[in-house]
Write a protein that holds these residues in place. Sequence first.
Motif, mmCIF file in Angstrom:
data_model
loop_
_atom_site.group_PDB
_atom_site.id
_atom_site.type_symbol
_atom_site.label_atom_id
_atom_site.label_comp_id
_atom_site.label_asym_id
_atom_site.label_seq_id
_atom_site.Cartn_x
_atom_site.Cartn_y
_atom_site.Cartn_z
ATOM 1 N N LEU A 92 0.838 -1.203 0.000
ATOM 2 C CA LEU A 92 0.000 0.000 0.000
ATOM 3 C C LEU A 92 0.875 1.257 0.000
ATOM 4 C CD1 LEU A 92 -2.906 -0.888 2.468
ATOM 5 C CD2 LEU A 92 -2.919 -0.960 -0.026
ATOM 6 N N ASP A 93 1.950 1.189 0.768
ATOM 7 C CA ASP A 93 2.878 2.304 0.833
ATOM 8 C C ASP A 93 3.460 2.586 -0.563
ATOM 9 O OD1 ASP A 93 4.339 4.169 2.458
ATOM 10 O OD2 ASP A 93 6.117 2.951 2.053
ATOM 11 N N LEU A 94 3.777 1.507 -1.259
ATOM 12 C CA LEU A 94 4.328 1.615 -2.613
ATOM 13 C C LEU A 94 3.323 2.258 -3.572
ATOM 14 C CD1 LEU A 94 6.553 0.795 -4.629
ATOM 15 C CD2 LEU A 94 5.466 -1.440 -4.768
ATOM 16 N N ILE A 95 2.065 1.804 -3.519
ATOM 17 C CA ILE A 95 1.039 2.358 -4.413
ATOM 18 C C ILE A 95 0.807 3.834 -4.083
ATOM 19 C CG2 ILE A 95 -1.388 2.209 -5.126
ATOM 20 C CD1 ILE A 95 -1.234 -0.807 -4.685
ATOM 21 N N ARG A 96 0.825 4.161 -2.795
ATOM 22 C CA ARG A 96 0.616 5.551 -2.406
ATOM 23 C C ARG A 96 1.741 6.438 -2.930
ATOM 24 N NH1 ARG A 96 0.789 5.245 2.874
ATOM 25 N NH2 ARG A 96 -1.326 4.493 3.076
ATOM 26 N N ARG A 97 2.966 5.949 -2.843
ATOM 27 C CA ARG A 97 4.102 6.731 -3.344
ATOM 28 C C ARG A 97 3.999 6.965 -4.838
ATOM 29 N NH1 ARG A 97 8.305 3.666 -0.759
ATOM 30 N NH2 ARG A 97 8.782 3.104 -2.872
ATOM 31 N N LEU A 98 3.579 5.922 -5.568
ATOM 32 C CA LEU A 98 3.398 6.050 -7.014
ATOM 33 C C LEU A 98 2.418 7.158 -7.336
ATOM 34 C CD1 LEU A 98 2.825 2.527 -8.502
ATOM 35 C CD2 LEU A 98 4.408 4.275 -9.286
ATOM 36 N N ASN A 99 1.332 7.164 -6.571
ATOM 37 C CA ASN A 99 0.286 8.149 -6.782
ATOM 38 C C ASN A 99 0.797 9.542 -6.455
ATOM 39 O OD1 ASN A 99 -2.034 9.633 -4.904
ATOM 40 N ND2 ASN A 99 -2.716 9.040 -6.939
ATOM 41 N N GLU A 100 1.513 9.672 -5.357
ATOM 42 C CA GLU A 100 1.954 10.993 -4.929
ATOM 43 C C GLU A 100 3.111 11.518 -5.773
ATOM 44 O OE1 GLU A 100 2.639 10.500 -0.748
ATOM 45 O OE2 GLU A 100 0.483 10.529 -0.300
ATOM 46 N N GLU A 101 4.058 10.638 -6.088
ATOM 47 C CA GLU A 101 5.250 11.106 -6.786
ATOM 48 C C GLU A 101 5.059 11.220 -8.299
ATOM 49 O OE1 GLU A 101 8.347 8.507 -5.423
ATOM 50 O OE2 GLU A 101 8.021 9.136 -3.341
ATOM 51 N N GLN A 102 4.313 10.284 -8.887
ATOM 52 C CA GLN A 102 4.165 10.301 -10.335
ATOM 53 C C GLN A 102 2.799 10.810 -10.773
ATOM 54 O OE1 GLN A 102 6.226 7.376 -12.267
ATOM 55 N NE2 GLN A 102 7.669 7.677 -10.610
#
Lengths: 330, 329
Positions: B196-206
Amino acid sequence: MSEHLLEVKGLKKYYPINKGFLNKTQGYVKAVDDISFAVRRGETFGLVGESGCGKSTTGRSLLRLIEPTAGEIIFEGQDIRKLSVEELRKRRRDMQIVFQDPFSSLDPRNTVERILEEPMIVHGVGDAKERKAAVQRLADVVGLSKAHLQRFPHQFSGGQRQRIGIARALALQPKLIVADEPVSALDVSIQSQVINLMQDLQREFGLTYIFIAHDLSVVKHICDRVAVMYLGRIVEITDKDKLYSHPQHPYTQALLSAVPEPDPDLRKERIILQGEVPSPANAPVGCAFGTRCPYVMDICRNTRPQLAETEAGHLTACYLYDREAKTQLV
Amino acid sequence: MIQPILKIENLHTHFFTEKGEVPAVDGVDLYINPGEVLGVVGESGCGKSVTSLSVLKLVPSPPGRIVDGRIVFKGTDIVPLKEKEMRKIRGNAVSMIFQEPMTSLNPLFTVGQQIIETVRLHRGLSKKEAREHAVEMLRKVGIPRPEAIIDEYPHQLSGGMRQRVMIAMSISCSPELLIADEPTTALDVTIQAQILDLIRRLNEEQGTAVMMITHDLGVVAEMCHRVAVMYAGKVVEEGSVHDIFKNPLHPYTQGLIASVPRMDETRERLYSIPGNVPILSKNMQGCRFAPRCSRVMDICRQSLPDLTLQENRHSCRCWLHDGSQEDAV
């Protein structure tokens, strides 16, 4: 009568790894590695942990559905492991199990009536007429109607099948029910129906539950005391309230912090563990959690911490709470 | 006014079985804005997965077929597109992660081959470039020793690792929309937290927009900006994550939230919605939830309420909140 219905001492289940032409044993998968706990009469004792931690193996070993490698399983003062097959079969009347998968744990060729009657036939309870009446009562208790009795398992939904599984476990009026992930396969709205049912039945029949689950919110709701397992070992045992408000073991802390909660305003401090659970065939020498623990010390890597009382009614297997180990460090 | 990246209008995906036509998705309207995380929640059989599969036109056909509706992705309706054109979108502008990473990776190819195939197809990179890109992607999703893992087969990896590989593959062409169908359901909580942390980072960063399909209300509260609740093939409520959890309007949403045991409070007894999910058929009348609803009225059994807009872009499909009905009463 002792306060404890069930006492488990030093339970082990090792699976040999056989390899090569001569099929020689090369090592062991330590599915359950020396665990001890006691279950009080009338309580719900939770066994939690992630997949592969040995919670289901433990549950099945208690009923000797899997033959344990070592240890004592004392049920009402009698060591289950010392019983002969025939004696064990009689004793199983008092110890029943509810399985996770309501789809594969019911015989597809039998009607519900037959499924519920079978345990009574096996144990020679009553005559045909009495058994029929008992089946009716069971169906009633778990919320199935009379019309349901003539149907086959495939005609039911998941939630209803789990009700049948529970009714079957109740058929012999057991003292202990091992419930192995009984609600994990169910939808949220059905899950709450089954949890409520299990709680009602416990009150009505004075049942003792061993509730095996990976869902920590469900465990919090239904259990009185909880044991947390990691890689075949128990790392912490205590009352539910203590466990959820003051978890001691770093693994328990991480596990609790990882649960997503249905509240968008709640921002939890999440401990995200690095790496994955080591293989139980090649467990670390020292603390099982040592490879992922944020507070790991030298001693953790070399010696296995024992489950010990850190405060009244709170047992933790961690050197952080072991004064002697700490003073040695300093 | 922001243009939604994806707009689903009146989508009907039906399955044609021996027992008749099953309207698995029965008139669904949804939209996702760029950079947004939309949660689609509901219980098994509510049509959430079929909705997501319809977006990529991956519904097995036969027996399934999109019988009506529009799926507009960046201004183009993709429903009439041919398979060849769909292939240019899938894995490129829109990609998907599935629940079971074991069955959605090809066991006969190494992890690297599968990612390389994707980027070579869509990006036209050379073999060497593609391999470098694949290693880069694996590193990005937190796989240790990506140079070595790239040559391993899916069965050599754990469940969490496989899901990371799936994610690496799905983001390898920098999609604008990521559809995640129960991405963490098969995983343990500590591994779920990592993913979930990974998906959230994808959303926030990209700024990747995410459509998150799940039955876990905890995951929704944690990850999503906006939520659509589905029941029996229809969206019954839609609104901001805060409104859905703090001010749910539909009796089903209310019941669902009340059914979940909570870690931060102790309740004697859980609320439970009586009955079971209905069996879908073409001749259903009235509100789908009426047989289980505690506040059911006569009108609910006779006619289906519309999804009507309430305050704060919060909409609900219920006669209790239907303005036109209140006037009539």
